[in-house]
Design a protein around this motif. Structure first.
Motif, short mmCIF file in Angstrom:
data_model
loop_
_atom_site.label_atom_id
_atom_site.label_comp_id
_atom_site.label_asym_id
_atom_site.label_seq_id
_atom_site.Cartn_x
_atom_site.Cartn_y
_atom_site.Cartn_z
N SER A 1 31.53 35.90 47.86
CA SER A 1 31.94 36.38 46.53
C SER A 1 31.43 35.45 45.46
O SER A 1 31.36 34.24 45.65
N TYR A 2 31.12 35.95 44.33
CA TYR A 2 30.55 35.18 43.24
C TYR A 2 31.64 34.34 42.59
O TYR A 2 32.82 34.57 42.74
N ARG A 3 31.20 33.33 41.84
CA ARG A 3 32.14 32.32 41.33
C ARG A 3 33.14 32.85 40.32
O ARG A 3 34.23 32.31 40.17
N ARG B 1 34.47 35.79 40.29
CA ARG B 1 35.43 36.72 40.87
C ARG B 1 36.66 35.97 41.37
O ARG B 1 36.57 34.83 41.75
N HIS C 1 36.63 34.13 44.91
CA HIS C 1 35.65 33.08 45.17
C HIS C 1 36.24 32.07 46.15
O HIS C 1 37.37 31.63 45.99
#
Lengths: 243, 174
Positions: free
Chosen positions: B9-11, B13, B16
């Protein structure tokens, strides 16, 4: 008072072992396995430098015979060919004679010599007089108060073999014990019986040039012990003997 | 495989760092490189125990030596004797040159390699030691030399390589 109450007489006996000089012959299964493994390894192995060189030289010889290739000769062939080396090694090997493994079979079972069974342990047995009987025993001596049992055993060894034997005693702890009671005729209050403590030693030097003091001595293997020792004694002695 | 999947997951979100677990594990102290030399030596205790003893086996044949070392190690395991280390010393190569005077002077070379294996034992009681020695001696193969001695610092140092530059600098400093 404790010494006076103790009715047992103590003896220290020494079991002198001559270590085997040759390995024992392999059993049938062991030999088969060894041969099989050797064959497997031979088939799996790579060629060594010497073998590669030999093959190359054979190739060159063959090519020379079929068609005259003088370039190979000009390439600076070494003086010695691998085949010659092999032949030289073979000759050397044939000249080498190994010592015989069965020296004693020639000596017709002479049990007093040390050159007997070279592949098993040999033990010293001496004829000693105990009470009225002359028995074959491991050399033993009576313990005197004030000395350790190990030195008693060493003294026993020294009385039978002379002072200059190089034997290495293994440890201070005895290996076995044999106790017996005297027959009723001799038994008194103070002397009920005797206890014999066994110690082990390895013979370092295999030449006994000093003359032995008592003429009745034998070097026997474990299997032949049964011919000479009494059964009870033999049982206790066999407990600590490795084959 | 699901944990190591590619859906990181991206930072920004909220999910994360959802798969992190290392903060849950107990902290490991990073291992130091240098080894301590001296371990305790009991020469003669009340029950007469030997300290560290080295059993050194040397031979020209690698297979024999290795198999014998394996055998001794397993024997000690079975007899519940503690084995500290079992290592091999570097092999020494000897070149044997024959100088034959007969006929032409020839030199036949033979290359011999000497291998050594060491097994370090601790906690041998002196009542049992001669029995062990006897067993090992009676099972010794041909061509293998056996040596039992107590472990000293010199033995330990012989395994380490000397650093000449370090020694030079130390000599210069002092």
């Amino acid at each position: 008072s404790a010494a006076a109450e103790r009715p047992w007489r103590l003896f220290g006996a020494m079991c002198l072992l001559r270590l085997p000089r040759i390995t024992q012959p392999l059993e049938k299964e062991e030999e088969e396995v060894a041969a099989l493994m050797e064959q497997i390894e031979l088939e799996k192995s790579h060629y060594s430098d010497h073998e590669i060189r030999k093959l190359e030289e054979e190739e060159q010889l063959r090519r020379k015979k079929e068609s005259l290739y003088d370039e190979d000769e000009a390439r600076g062939q070494t003086v010695i060919m691998a085949q010659d080396l092999e032949e030289k090694w073979e000759q050397k090997f044939l000249r080498f004679k190994a010592a015989p493994r069965i020296t004693d079979a020639d000596k017709s079972n002479d049990r007093t010599s040390l050159n007997r069974k070279l592949d098993s342990n040999l033990m010293l047995l001496v004829k000693q007089k105990i009470g009225n009987q002359e028995l074959w025993l491991l050399p033993q001596a009576e313990w005197q108060p004030g000395e350790t049992l190990r030195s008693t055993a060493e003294r026993a060894m020294a009385t039978f073999l002379g002072d200059h034997i190089q034997a290495k005693v293994l440890g201070n702890a005895p290996y076995g014990i044999y106790k017996y009671k005297f027959p009723r005729a001799i038994r008194t209050e103070n002397n009920v019986g005797a206890k014999v403590f066994f110690f082990k030693a390895y013979l370092q030097n295999s030449d006994l040039s000093q003359a032995e003091l008592k003429a009745d001595y034998l070097w026997v293997t474990k299997k032949e012990l049964g011919d000479y020792l009494k059964s009870e004694y033999l049982k206790k002695v066999n407990r600590f003997l490795l084959d | 495989d699901a944990l190591l999947g590619c859906h990181r997951s991206y930072r920004s979100r909220p999910t994360h760092g959802i798969g992190k677990f290392k903060y849950l594990l107990p902290k490991e102290v990073p291992k130091r490189r240098k080894e301590k030399v001296q371990m305790k030596e009991i020469s003669e205790g009340t029950e007469y125990q030997y300290g560290d003893i080295n059993i050194q086996m040397t031979s020209y044949d690698v297979c024999l030596v290795e198999h014998f070392a394996q055998y001794v190690h397993r024997l000690c395991n079975r007899l519940s004797i503690r084995v500290n280390e079992s290592y091999a010393m570097p092999t020494k190569t000897n070149e044997v040159l024959f100088l034959e005077e007969r006929g032409s002077k020839m030199q036949l070379d033979a290359v011999l390699t000497t291998h050594q294996r060491v097994i370090q034992i601790r906690g041998l009681s002196s009542t049992f030691a001669p029995i062990l020695l006897e067993i090992i001696q009676s099972n010794q193969p041909e061509g293998v030399h056996l040596l039992m001695k107590q472990h000293t610092e010199a033995d330990f140092k012989s395994r380490l390589k000397s650093r000449p530059e370090l020694e030079e600098l130390l000599a210069e400093m002092s």
